[in-house]
Design an enzyme around this catalytic site. Structure first.
Site, PDB file in Angstrom:
ATOM      1  N   GLU A  26     -21.335  74.968 -85.554  1.00  0.00           N
ATOM      2  CA  GLU A  26     -21.414  74.269 -84.246  1.00  0.00           C
ATOM      3  C   GLU A  26     -22.585  73.520 -83.809  1.00  0.00           C
ATOM      4  OE1 GLU A  26     -18.832  74.100 -81.810  1.00  0.00           O
ATOM      5  OE2 GLU A  26     -17.587  75.747 -82.301  1.00  0.00           O
ATOM      6  N   LYS A  32     -12.527  80.505 -76.745  1.00  0.00           N
ATOM      7  CA  LYS A  32     -13.645  79.924 -75.743  1.00  0.00           C
ATOM      8  C   LYS A  32     -13.810  81.211 -74.996  1.00  0.00           C
ATOM      9  CE  LYS A  32     -14.408  75.551 -73.515  1.00  0.00           C
ATOM     10  NZ  LYS A  32     -15.204  74.931 -74.539  1.00  0.00           N
ATOM     11  N   ARG A  53      -4.985  76.722 -75.761  1.00  0.00           N
ATOM     12  CA  ARG A  53      -6.221  77.052 -76.481  1.00  0.00           C
ATOM     13  C   ARG A  53      -6.625  78.305 -75.625  1.00  0.00           C
ATOM     14  NH1 ARG A  53     -11.391  73.124 -77.263  1.00  0.00           N
ATOM     15  NH2 ARG A  53     -11.340  73.313 -74.800  1.00  0.00           N
TER      16      ARG A  53
HETATM   17  C1  LIG Z   1     -15.406  74.036 -75.550  1.00  0.00           C
HETATM   18  C2  LIG Z   1     -16.311  73.702 -76.672  1.00  0.00           C
HETATM   19  C3  LIG Z   1     -16.187  72.680 -77.417  1.00  0.00           C
HETATM   20  C4  LIG Z   1     -15.542  71.506 -77.257  1.00  0.00           C
HETATM   21  O1  LIG Z   1     -14.308  71.495 -77.225  1.00  0.00           O
HETATM   22  P1  LIG Z   1     -13.512  70.260 -76.425  1.00  0.00           P
HETATM   23  O2  LIG Z   1     -12.160  70.756 -76.446  1.00  0.00           O
HETATM   24  O3  LIG Z   1     -13.563  69.006 -77.164  1.00  0.00           O
HETATM   25  O4  LIG Z   1     -13.929  70.085 -74.915  1.00  0.00           O
HETATM   26  C5  LIG Z   1     -17.022  72.761 -78.809  1.00  0.00           C
HETATM   27  N1  LIG Z   1     -17.692  73.874 -79.110  1.00  0.00           N
HETATM   28  C6  LIG Z   1     -17.479  75.031 -78.190  1.00  0.00           C
HETATM   29  C7  LIG Z   1     -18.366  76.246 -78.800  1.00  0.00           C
HETATM   30  C8  LIG Z   1     -16.985  75.109 -76.950  1.00  0.00           C
HETATM   31  O5  LIG Z   1     -16.686  75.998 -76.101  1.00  0.00           O
END
Ligand SMILES: *Cc1c(COP(=O)(O)O)cnc(C)c1O
Length: 339
Positions: A219, A183, A80
């Site tokens: 989200e 991210k 990721r």
């Molecule tokens: C990091 C994040 C998540 C959760 O991802 P995980 O891999 O389960 O920790 C969900 N939404 C957003 C916007 C994020 O930044």
């Protein structure tokens, strides 16, 4: 090392002894450096500061009853981070470098990994930033990849207790074809205004809608959204959602439990039909949602009528935690033991 009260850890920054750093220069990653400073020294014209060339990851190390330290699906975080790098044109970190960096950061601070039985874990924060100098809008030629760690307790102060969320239509988290699926820090800067307002108005977080039509759920704050309806685990599909590794794992566990998994656009209107709803992510694993209020219309959706998490959410949470802490057989090969 100070005495740590493992039962009272907040989800917050916690100073540990070391962090690790690796610099990308002349198109190559250098040697891994260990530092005990909490500060970095970067040029004032670094692209991360001006044009937001920054991506991060969030993961945890868990200590089992056997005293062993476990990482959960780190390869997914590494992949990721590369998707994020691709999205904002940063240097890519290989699986090999990613693993060396996170395992070194954890092992150097092994005394900070919470012992089994406190619901606490060691949060790992990998961070990739453009450090190269640019005044014109261009990607940097130099990068810093660093990892720091710190013990954390549960994300929401309520712990595994139901939270409340606010639907907003006047602020979007991400554009439909923007950077919502990676991210990067910029997504968070843009969501702060909505989330701080929601907190002031008494909610734990914002339930963001898909920006184009404002009809579908995107989200749940910094987490993915899921719902249980009868024998179904339902989670939104959208180009502006960050693919959560927790959600991906819960989908697999739901399937193992005999639930049908649906990944599709989820309309706000459907909320009234769901038996359980929740937010999921590394930080909280699952936060059951007890109330969702549409800020504009005032419409309220209520869940967890007995004040507790629903039975399916509870079971999914326990299953996932059991694998992460090494209590249950790791039949999907999700866990890496560090030694
Ligand atoms: C990091 C994040 C998540 C959760 O991802 P995980 O891999 O389960 O920790 C969900 N939404 C957003 C916007 C994020 O930044």
């Amino acid at each position: 090392m100070q005495n740590i009260n493992w039962d009272r850890l907040p989800f917050a920054y916690f100073k540990t002894d070391y962090n690790v750093r690796c610099y990308y220069r002349n198109e190559n990653w250098g040697e891994i450096e260990v530092s005990s400073s909490e500060y970095i020294n970067i040029h004032m014209a670094a692209t991360t500061l001006h044009y937001g060339q920054e991506a991060f990851e969030g993961m945890k190390a868990y200590k089992g009853k056997d005293g062993k330290i476990r990482l959960f699906r780190w390869q997914e975080n590494a992949a990721r981070l590369r998707t994020s790098s691709e999205g904002i044109l940063m240097a890519e970190v290989s699986d090999e470098l990613f693993f060396k960096m996170i395992s070194k950061a954890v092992m150097l601070n092994a005394g900070y990994v919470p012992p089994f039985g406190h619901g606490a874990s060691l949060y790992i924060r990998p961070l990739l930033i453009g450090t190269g100098v640019q005044v014109g809008v261009n990607p940097a030629h130099e990068y810093l990849f660093m990892v720091f760690v710190g013990p954390v307790g549960p994300y929401f102060k309520e712990g595994f207790n139901p939270v409340t969320m606010q639907i907003v239509k006047d602020i979007d988290r991400a554009a439909p074809l923007g950077t919502g699926h990676i991210k990067v820090g910029g997504n968070y800067a843009g969501s702060l205004r909505a989330s701080e307002r929601a907190k002031k108005e008494g909610f734990s977080a914002v339930l963001f809608l898909e920006a184009k039509e404002k009809k579908y759920i995107d989200e749940a704050g910094p987490a993915n959204f899921f719902a249980i309806k009868g024998n179904k685990y339902i989670t939104p599909k959208s180009d502006s959602i960050l693919p959560s590794i927790t959600n991906k794992s819960l989908m697999q566990l739901a399937q193992n439990m005999g639930l049908e998994v649906e990944r599709r656009p989820v309309a706000v209107d459907e909320l009234s039909e769901f038996d359980e709803v929740g937010a999921c992510g590394t930080a909280a694993i699952i936060s059951p949602i007890k109330k969702i209020v549409d800020r504009e219309s005032g419409m309220e959706y209520l869940f967890c009528k007995d004040g507790k998490a629903g039975p399916v959410s509870q079971k999914l949470y326990e299953k996932l935690q059991a694998i992460q802490f090494g209590e249950e057989k790791d039949s999907h090969n999700w866990v890496t033991i560090l030694d």
